[in-house]
Motif scaffolding. Structure first.
Motif, short mmCIF file in Angstrom:
data_model
loop_
_atom_site.label_atom_id
_atom_site.label_comp_id
_atom_site.label_asym_id
_atom_site.label_seq_id
_atom_site.Cartn_x
_atom_site.Cartn_y
_atom_site.Cartn_z
N ILE A 64 28.86 53.65 -53.48
CA ILE A 64 30.06 52.98 -53.52
C ILE A 64 30.89 53.40 -52.23
N GLU A 65 32.23 53.04 -52.10
CA GLU A 65 33.17 53.52 -51.01
C GLU A 65 33.13 54.80 -50.84
N ASP A 66 33.21 55.68 -49.88
CA ASP A 66 33.14 56.76 -49.44
C ASP A 66 34.65 57.50 -50.14
N TYR A 67 34.29 59.00 -50.62
CA TYR A 67 35.68 59.33 -50.99
C TYR A 67 36.31 60.02 -49.80
N VAL A 68 37.45 59.86 -49.65
CA VAL A 68 38.04 60.58 -48.37
C VAL A 68 39.11 61.62 -48.85
N GLU B 27 41.76 67.33 -44.99
CA GLU B 27 41.56 68.85 -44.88
C GLU B 27 43.05 69.40 -44.71
N PRO B 28 43.24 70.80 -44.87
CA PRO B 28 44.40 71.35 -44.56
C PRO B 28 45.18 71.01 -43.34
N GLY B 29 44.49 70.80 -42.32
CA GLY B 29 44.90 70.58 -40.92
C GLY B 29 45.21 69.02 -40.79
N GLY B 30 45.00 68.06 -42.01
CA GLY B 30 45.30 66.88 -41.83
C GLY B 30 44.20 65.93 -41.40
N ARG B 31 43.23 66.66 -41.03
CA ARG B 31 41.89 65.85 -40.72
C ARG B 31 41.11 65.27 -41.94
N ALA B 32 41.10 63.68 -41.77
CA ALA B 32 40.35 63.09 -43.03
C ALA B 32 38.87 63.27 -43.03
N VAL B 33 38.28 63.51 -44.19
CA VAL B 33 36.58 63.90 -44.22
C VAL B 33 36.22 62.67 -44.98
N ARG B 34 35.22 62.05 -44.65
CA ARG B 34 34.60 61.14 -45.69
C ARG B 34 33.37 61.68 -46.45
N VAL B 35 33.25 61.46 -47.65
CA VAL B 35 32.09 62.22 -48.24
C VAL B 35 31.44 60.96 -49.16
N PRO B 36 30.07 60.71 -49.16
CA PRO B 36 29.37 59.88 -49.74
C PRO B 36 29.53 60.16 -51.18
N ARG B 37 29.84 58.77 -51.74
CA ARG B 37 30.19 58.66 -53.15
C ARG B 37 29.22 57.67 -53.95
N THR C 17 29.22 55.37 -67.48
CA THR C 17 29.39 55.41 -65.76
C THR C 17 30.23 56.44 -65.41
N TYR C 18 30.10 57.00 -64.23
CA TYR C 18 30.95 57.98 -63.65
C TYR C 18 30.57 58.13 -62.34
N GLU C 19 31.51 58.72 -61.37
CA GLU C 19 31.16 58.94 -59.75
C GLU C 19 30.70 60.15 -59.49
N THR C 20 29.84 60.32 -58.57
CA THR C 20 29.50 61.67 -58.14
C THR C 20 29.62 61.83 -56.59
N LEU C 21 29.67 63.06 -55.96
CA LEU C 21 29.74 63.27 -54.88
C LEU C 21 28.49 63.68 -54.13
N ASP C 22 28.50 63.40 -52.66
CA ASP C 22 27.21 64.09 -52.20
C ASP C 22 27.67 64.58 -50.83
N LEU C 23 27.85 65.93 -51.08
CA LEU C 23 28.27 66.36 -49.69
C LEU C 23 27.40 66.76 -48.61
N ILE C 24 25.95 67.21 -49.13
CA ILE C 24 25.12 67.38 -48.23
C ILE C 24 23.66 66.73 -48.44
N GLU C 25 23.29 65.91 -47.64
CA GLU C 25 22.08 65.36 -47.81
C GLU C 25 20.70 66.31 -47.94
N ASN C 26 19.90 66.39 -48.94
CA ASN C 26 19.11 67.17 -49.17
C ASN C 26 19.57 68.75 -49.27
N GLY C 27 20.56 68.72 -50.41
CA GLY C 27 21.32 69.91 -50.78
C GLY C 27 20.19 70.89 -51.54
#
Length: 251
Positions: free
Chosen positions: A135-139, A142-152, A162-172
């Motif tokens: 589904i749509e990325d989780y945005v 960061e403390p400096g203000g930079r937006a980081v997109r995380v696969p959701r 049903t619930y939503e999960t985050l996948d920070l690292i592919e092949n974690g």
């Protein structure tokens, strides 16, 4: 009114105030012990279901009562009274099996007798892959203000939760695991932030959670402030409170 009468009246008023305070404290202890206990979220292992700075009520009666339902976990009795088993998908507070003084909060993924495995980042229960839809990325800011997109992703468990999960690292590190066979009387817990959660996949740290270790079911977020902010700093509330999260029910 004489001086003695006035003094006696003041003493009576003071004692009455003490009685009211004592009754209020007793009621608060009873509510906390038997009905609802407040918890705050200290880590991001359940993002985005739960965020650092969320404050929630956990129902103590959902699964019955064990010694861990009581403050300081006194060893007054064994097992659970008025026991009711958790459902797959419940968000649960439990005492860490390796350290019964530490509270953890995760989602119930595996029931007694289940076989749980992660294969290429996909949750498998009893040999069947759990449906996982991007589904749509989780945005995240960061403390400096930079937006980081995380696969959701949206997962749907066999019972329809049903619930939503985050996948920070592919092949974690825990995207591929051995098969975990959940023992009788135990549960398999996982965080929704799959690459940033120490949970039942780490047998040496958490492992299988005994039924008796369950404290209660997380049910409602009653307050929430931005990460790194203090809930007691009410003068900052207009800017730091996450108003959209207040009174949010958890699935």
């Amino acid at each position: 009114m004489s001086l003695a009468t006035e003094k006696k009246s003041e003493q009576g008023g003071f004692l009455e105030t003490l009685r009211v305070i004592a009754h209020a404290l007793i009621i608060a202890v009873i509510i906390r012990t038997i009905l609802f206990q407040p918890f705050s979220i200290p880590s991001g292992s359940m993002k985005e279901t739960l965020l650092v700075g969320d404050y929630l009520f956990v129902s103590k009666f959902s699964y019955g009562y064990s010694r861990f339902s009581i403050p300081f976990s006194p060893n007054l009795f064994s097992g659970r009274v008025w026991a009711a088993e958790p459902q797959r998908g419940d968000v649960v507070v439990f005492k860490l099996p390796t350290d019964n003084s530490t509270d953890y909060i995760k989602r119930v993924i595996g029931l007694p007798g289940d076989r749980i495995q992660m294969i290429d980042g996909v949750l498998n229960i009893n040999g069947q892959a759990v449906p996982k839809v991007r589904i749509e990325d989780y945005v995240e800011q960061e403390p400096g203000g930079r937006a980081v997109r995380v696969p959701r992703y949206k997962e749907t468990l066999p019972n329809g939760v049903t619930y939503e999960t985050l996948d920070l690292i592919e092949n974690g590190f825990y995207d591929n695991t051995p098969v975990y066979e959940v023992p009788t009387g135990h549960y398999f817990m996982m965080g929704d932030n799959r690459d940033n959660s120490t949970d039942s996949r780490v047998l040496s740290a958490v492992g299988y959670v005994p039924f008796d270790n369950l404290v209660g079911k997380a049910q409602i977020i009653f307050f929430s402030v931005d990460e790194g902010r203090h809930a007691w700093a009410f003068w900052n509330w207009p800017w730091t409170v996450r108003w959209s999260r207040l009174l949010s029910w958890l699935s």
